[in-house]
Design an enzyme around this catalytic site. Structure first.
Site: not given
Ligand code: GLU
Length: 476
Positions: A107
């Site tokens: 993240k």
């Molecule tokens: N930000 C989104 C999540 O928390 C999508 C993550 C992604 O598609 O890699 O799942």
């Protein structure tokens, strides 16, 4: 938000993890290996804007590399900090394992209020942040693939993809370095709606199981169910829209930054969304009662509560007063570990974040595969499928005429049957299948093990088990 006695977001995720691993028989030391965040990179960079050098702080955290690339969004918010990014990266690991997308967890975040900057300034900031991450392989199609999260969207992803391309001019797979791109820049149909659509599919799947509904004291179908949605951002808006327009549910309350609007007969989500876009909040929306004290919306009488905004909104302060028998965690970490315990004691059923909001990363996976295969889904088969269906239709009509049966296919049936699936239909079908299969895997553990009493622990057991197996097969 959280009170003083409340642990941090990362500690809260750790506590939930610990509660689950206590029920597992992992090899010595494996628990710690999976729990810890492998690495968090902090970058402070300067961009010359508005006559001076502005310094920004960003993070990219890699929680687990049991599979690569690692995956997870990039968040733009003033609340971004290392603890939050690490908690979110850990959730990505468990989420990807649960829905079987072949990724580790990661993240990123940038400490910024995107509303304070003009688009051309945001582009400069995003490109510079991307540059810092790209040169350390923290953005790379084979190693680390970001996506949108709170405060970012298609536009930022397109800038990141372009920045990667400029720095890797001969990489034929460069488009796969980030997902959530606009369709004209290598994106996939249905990615913007994906997380909200996944929430809808998760609820549909829950409502296919009367025994599970009974545990929450619910019965019947989604039709007419009263739903409270917190946050009408990308996830909350799409979930509320689909659930009200396609499943017959009534969105009786929407909570936003400036308060809550309520209507027992159901709010018009599309109109409310437009109102928020034009006025910056829910206040003044026609056909609803407005209250400035949005927090009480969470405590409204309803059948389903969908927190779709920030982490920690259901905490030690309000958990006792939450009346919803079913909570669907569309946001990441909306229920703190302490609140989770209170709600479990009350018998509230919680469909956990790592499952409920996995639609986004699932469709990101499809986009990544599309980019690597350099061809749109359905391009080879669509017309061939239509031609075969047409053959059958023509033959049936011929047989019916020659045998005096006089059947006539209705126009609607013929049109729908003949149409081959395009990319959007394939994406939705793949997402629906993923949400059903992941629910089944959680549900089995929930019902078959006497020591598992909630879906969150069941989800952790499934995903930690998969991560552990993957580490073991690597010789760890
Ligand atoms: N930000 C989104 C999540 O928390 C999508 C993550 C992604 O598609 O890699 O799942």
């Amino acid at each position: 938000m959280a009170t003083d006695q409340e642990p941090s977001f990362r500690q809260s995720v750790d506590m939930m993890f610990t509660r689950a691993v206590a029920l597992m028989d992992l090899p010595p030391g494996m628990e710690e290996k999976i729990r810890v965040c492998n690495a968090t990179y902090t970058v402070r960079f300067g961009v010359r804007l508005r006559g001076k050098v502005q310094t920004f702080t960003g993070y990219r955290s890699v929680h687990s590399e049991h599979m690569e690339p690692v995956k997870g969004g990039i968040r733009y918010s003033v609340a971004v900090n290392q603890d939050e990014v690490e908690a979110l990266a850990a959730l990505m690991t468990y989420k990807c394992a649960l829905v079987e997308t072949p990724f580790g967890g990661s993240k990123g975040g940038l400490c910024i209020d995107p509303r304070e900057w003009e688009p051309h300034e945001l582009e400069q900031i995003t490109r510079r942040f991307a540059y810092e991450l790209i040169k350390r392989d923290l953005i790379n199609p084979a190693q680390n693939v970001p996506a949108p999260d709170m405060g970012t969207g298609e536009r930022e992803m397109a800038w990141i993809a372009d920045q990667f391309r400029r720095m890797n001019t001969t990489d034929i797979n460069s488009a796969a370095c980030v997902t959530g791109k606009p369709p004209h820049a290598g994106g996939i149909a249905g990615r913007v709606e994906a997380t909200g659509r996944g929430v809808e599919y998760a609820l549909q799947e829950f409502f296919r199981h009367p025994e599970d509904m009974k545990i929450a004291g619910l019965s019947g179908s989604l039709d007419g169910k009263r739903i409270v949605v917190q946050g009408l951002g990308n996830v909350g808006y799409h979930a509320a829209k689909f659930l009200s327009e396609e499943d017959g549910a009534k969105i009786t309350c929407v909570i936003e930054r400036d308060g809550a609007v309520m209507n027992p007969d159901g709010l018009d989500i599309e109109a409310l969304y437009q109102h928020i876009r034009e006025n910056g909040g829910v206040a003044g929306f026609d056909g609803a009662t407005y209250t400035q004290n949005g927090a009480i919306g969470l405590e409204e009488e309803c059948d389903v509560l969908i927190p779709a905004a920030l982490e920690g909104v259901i905490n030690l302060n309000n958990a006792e007063r939450i009346k919803a028998p079913l909570i669907v965690e569309a946001a990441n970490g909306p229920v703190t570990a302490g609140a989770d315990e209170i709600l479990r004691k009350k018998g509230t059923v919680i469909i956990p974040d790592m499952y409920a909001n996995a639609g986004g990363v699932t469709v990101s996976y499809f986009e990544w595969v599309k980019n690597l295969s350099h061809i749109r889904f359905g391009r080879m088969q669509r017309r061939q499928e239509e031609a075969r269906h047409n053959l059958l239709a023509v033959e049936l009509e011929r047989l019916s005429k020659s045998s005096d049966l006089q059947w006539q296919m209705s126009d609607g049936f013929k049109k729908n049957y003949l149409r081959g699936a395009g990319e959007l239909e394939l994406v939705r079908s793949g997402l629906d299948d993923t949400m059903r299969a992941a629910y089944q895997s959680m549900r089995e553990v929930w019902h078959e093990r006497d020591d598992v009493h909630d879906l969150r622990v069941a989800a952790y057991l499934v995903s930690i088990g998969r991560v552990a197996m993957s580490y073991q097969s690597k010789g760890l």
